[in-house]
Structure formats: structure tokens, C-alpha cells
Scaffold this motif. Structure first.
Motif, PDB file in Angstrom:
ATOM      1  N   MET A   1      40.316  74.108  17.347  1.00 37.44           N
ATOM      2  CA  MET A   1      41.238  75.112  17.853  1.00 37.44           C
ATOM      3  C   MET A   1      41.852  75.853  16.674  1.00 37.44           C
ATOM      4  N   LYS A   2      42.260  77.048  16.911  1.00 34.96           N
ATOM      5  CA  LYS A   2      42.854  77.884  15.867  1.00 34.96           C
ATOM      6  C   LYS A   2      44.297  77.453  15.593  1.00 34.96           C
ATOM      7  N   ALA A   3      44.844  77.918  14.484  1.00 31.79           N
ATOM      8  CA  ALA A   3      46.186  77.534  14.055  1.00 31.79           C
ATOM      9  C   ALA A   3      47.234  77.868  15.111  1.00 31.79           C
ATOM     10  N   LYS A   4      47.115  79.010  15.734  1.00 39.22           N
ATOM     11  CA  LYS A   4      48.115  79.422  16.725  1.00 39.22           C
ATOM     12  C   LYS A   4      48.206  78.407  17.867  1.00 39.22           C
ATOM     13  N   GLU A   5      47.071  77.940  18.343  1.00 41.35           N
ATOM     14  CA  GLU A   5      47.060  76.964  19.424  1.00 41.35           C
ATOM     15  C   GLU A   5      47.635  75.621  18.951  1.00 41.35           C
ATOM     16  N   ALA A   6      47.293  75.220  17.730  1.00 40.43           N
ATOM     17  CA  ALA A   6      47.852  73.981  17.172  1.00 40.43           C
ATOM     18  C   ALA A   6      49.373  74.098  17.027  1.00 40.43           C
ATOM     19  N   GLU A   7      49.845  75.258  16.617  1.00 38.95           N
ATOM     20  CA  GLU A   7      51.296  75.495  16.515  1.00 38.95           C
ATOM     21  C   GLU A   7      51.955  75.341  17.882  1.00 38.95           C
ATOM     22  N   GLN A   8      51.347  75.925  18.900  1.00 45.68           N
ATOM     23  CA  GLN A   8      51.926  75.869  20.246  1.00 45.68           C
ATOM     24  C   GLN A   8      51.924  74.440  20.793  1.00 45.68           C
ATOM     25  N   LEU A   9      50.853  73.701  20.559  1.00 46.00           N
ATOM     26  CA  LEU A   9      50.758  72.331  21.075  1.00 46.00           C
ATOM     27  C   LEU A   9      51.706  71.364  20.374  1.00 46.00           C
ATOM     28  N   THR A  10      52.008  71.638  19.105  1.00 39.80           N
ATOM     29  CA  THR A  10      52.838  70.712  18.334  1.00 39.80           C
ATOM     30  C   THR A  10      54.278  71.181  18.170  1.00 39.80           C
ATOM     31  N   GLY A  11      54.500  72.483  18.314  1.00 42.01           N
ATOM     32  CA  GLY A  11      55.831  73.018  18.066  1.00 42.01           C
ATOM     33  C   GLY A  11      56.160  73.120  16.583  1.00 42.01           C
ATOM     34  N   LEU A  12      55.133  73.043  15.748  1.00 37.88           N
ATOM     35  CA  LEU A  12      55.316  73.138  14.303  1.00 37.88           C
ATOM     36  C   LEU A  12      54.895  74.520  13.816  1.00 37.88           C
ATOM     37  N   SER A  13      55.482  74.956  12.726  1.00 39.02           N
ATOM     38  CA  SER A  13      55.150  76.273  12.177  1.00 39.02           C
ATOM     39  C   SER A  13      53.836  76.213  11.407  1.00 39.02           C
ATOM     40  N   LYS A  14      53.259  77.380  11.183  1.00 39.84           N
ATOM     41  CA  LYS A  14      52.017  77.482  10.417  1.00 39.84           C
ATOM     42  C   LYS A  14      52.218  76.923   9.006  1.00 39.84           C
ATOM     43  N   GLN A  15      53.370  77.207   8.415  1.00 41.16           N
ATOM     44  CA  GLN A  15      53.657  76.713   7.071  1.00 41.16           C
ATOM     45  C   GLN A  15      53.709  75.186   7.040  1.00 41.16           C
ATOM     46  N   THR A  16      54.244  74.589   8.108  1.00 36.00           N
ATOM     47  CA  THR A  16      54.310  73.130   8.183  1.00 36.00           C
ATOM     48  C   THR A  16      52.905  72.548   8.314  1.00 36.00           C
ATOM     49  N   LEU A  17      52.064  73.174   9.133  1.00 36.51           N
ATOM     50  CA  LEU A  17      50.688  72.708   9.266  1.00 36.51           C
ATOM     51  C   LEU A  17      49.972  72.743   7.919  1.00 36.51           C
ATOM     52  N   ILE A  18      50.165  73.820   7.168  1.00 32.43           N
ATOM     53  CA  ILE A  18      49.526  73.953   5.860  1.00 32.43           C
ATOM     54  C   ILE A  18      50.073  72.890   4.903  1.00 32.43           C
ATOM     55  N   TRP A  19      51.375  72.628   4.944  1.00 36.49           N
ATOM     56  CA  TRP A  19      51.972  71.625   4.061  1.00 36.49           C
ATOM     57  C   TRP A  19      51.386  70.242   4.351  1.00 36.49           C
ATOM     58  N   TYR A  20      51.274  69.888   5.655  1.00 39.68           N
ATOM     59  CA  TYR A  20      50.707  68.588   6.009  1.00 39.68           C
ATOM     60  C   TYR A  20      49.246  68.495   5.572  1.00 39.68           C
ATOM     61  N   GLU A  21      48.543  69.601   5.622  1.00 42.74           N
ATOM     62  CA  GLU A  21      47.161  69.612   5.126  1.00 42.74           C
ATOM     63  C   GLU A  21      47.145  69.356   3.626  1.00 42.74           C
ATOM     64  N   LYS A  22      48.019  70.026   2.890  1.00 42.35           N
ATOM     65  CA  LYS A  22      48.081  69.829   1.434  1.00 42.35           C
ATOM     66  C   LYS A  22      48.452  68.395   1.069  1.00 42.35           C
ATOM     67  N   GLU A  23      49.262  67.757   1.927  1.00 47.77           N
ATOM     68  CA  GLU A  23      49.661  66.365   1.697  1.00 47.77           C
ATOM     69  C   GLU A  23      48.552  65.385   2.088  1.00 47.77           C
ATOM     70  N   GLY A  24      47.492  65.898   2.694  1.00 49.37           N
ATOM     71  CA  GLY A  24      46.371  65.057   3.061  1.00 49.37           C
ATOM     72  C   GLY A  24      46.533  64.314   4.376  1.00 49.37           C
ATOM     73  N   LEU A  25      47.478  64.773   5.207  1.00 45.58           N
ATOM     74  CA  LEU A  25      47.739  64.096   6.470  1.00 45.58           C
ATOM     75  C   LEU A  25      46.824  64.564   7.593  1.00 45.58           C
ATOM     76  N   ILE A  26      46.351  65.783   7.494  1.00 48.20           N
ATOM     77  CA  ILE A  26      45.388  66.323   8.448  1.00 48.20           C
ATOM     78  C   ILE A  26      44.272  66.987   7.652  1.00 48.20           C
ATOM     79  N   HIS A  27      43.145  67.178   8.317  1.00 47.65           N
ATOM     80  CA  HIS A  27      41.971  67.716   7.612  1.00 47.65           C
ATOM     81  C   HIS A  27      41.253  68.745   8.474  1.00 47.65           C
ATOM     82  N   PRO A  28      41.885  69.913   8.669  1.00 51.58           N
ATOM     83  CA  PRO A  28      41.217  70.933   9.489  1.00 51.58           C
ATOM     84  C   PRO A  28      39.949  71.443   8.801  1.00 51.58           C
ATOM     85  N   GLU A  29      38.968  71.740   9.621  1.00 51.45           N
ATOM     86  CA  GLU A  29      37.732  72.346   9.118  1.00 51.45           C
ATOM     87  C   GLU A  29      38.004  73.826   8.872  1.00 51.45           C
ATOM     88  N   ARG A  30      37.088  74.461   8.165  1.00 56.03           N
ATOM     89  CA  ARG A  30      37.162  75.916   7.966  1.00 56.03           C
ATOM     90  C   ARG A  30      35.966  76.550   8.655  1.00 56.03           C
TER      91      ARG A  30
END
Length: 89
Positions: A1-30
Motif C-alpha cells: 500500500m502507498k504511504a497515504k494509506e499507511a498514514e490513514q490506517l496508523t494515524g501516523l505522519s509521513k515523517q514518522t513513517l520515514i523515521w521508523y524506516e530509518k530506525e530499522g523498525l519497518i522495511h517498506p519496499e520501493r
């Protein structure tokens, strides 16, 4: 799913999703356009992180990386009475 849908499902901002990715907590594909594609597992992990943060549980990076979502669920279920809020009457 795209970032917008992930934001809506989690209630987290795009910046937060990117931060968690940088921390290695999630691993979205490109995808071919290099946009992030979040898996159902990524969303479940994000929802768990949000739950833990809402419970004021701080988790250092080493602990976060060593426990998967199933281990966290078992941990929380084993302590459910501790975290259950009672409604005042």
C-alpha cells in the motif's frame, strides 16, 4: 500500500513513517518510481509501536530490533491486567 494509506490506517505522519524506516523498525519496499510500498506487516508493526508509545512504554532500538510483533503481543498479553485501564464510575 502507498504511504497515504499507511498514514490513514496508523494515524501516523509521513515523517514518522520515514523515521521508523530509518530506525530499522519497518522495511517498506520501493516500487519502480521509488515510492514506498508498505506491507500489511509494516502497518501491524506501526500500530504496535503506536500502542506502546500511547502506553508510555519506551523501547530502546536494540530491544525493538530483537523482538518481533508476535513476541510483543505475547509480552503485552501476559501483562494485560497491568495495562488495562478501569473506567471510573
Amino acid at each position: 500500500m502507498k504511504a497515504k494509506e499507511a498514514e490513514q490506517l496508523t494515524g501516523l505522519s509521513k515523517q514518522t513513517l520515514i523515521w521508523y524506516e530509518k530506525e530499522g523498525l519497518i522495511h517498506p519496499e520501493r516500487n519502480e518510481n521509488r515510492y514506498r510500498e508498505y506491507s500489511d506487516q509494516d502497518v501491524k508493526t506501526l500500530q504496535l509501536i503506536k500502542l506502546l508509545r500511547n502506553m508510555d512504554i519506551s523501547i530502546d532500538i536494540s530491544a525493538r530490533s530483537s523482538m518481533d510483533i508476535c513476541q510483543w503481543k505475547r509480552f503485552l498479553n501476559s501483562r494485560k491486567p497491568i495495562y488495562t485501564r478501569k473506567n471510573p464510575k
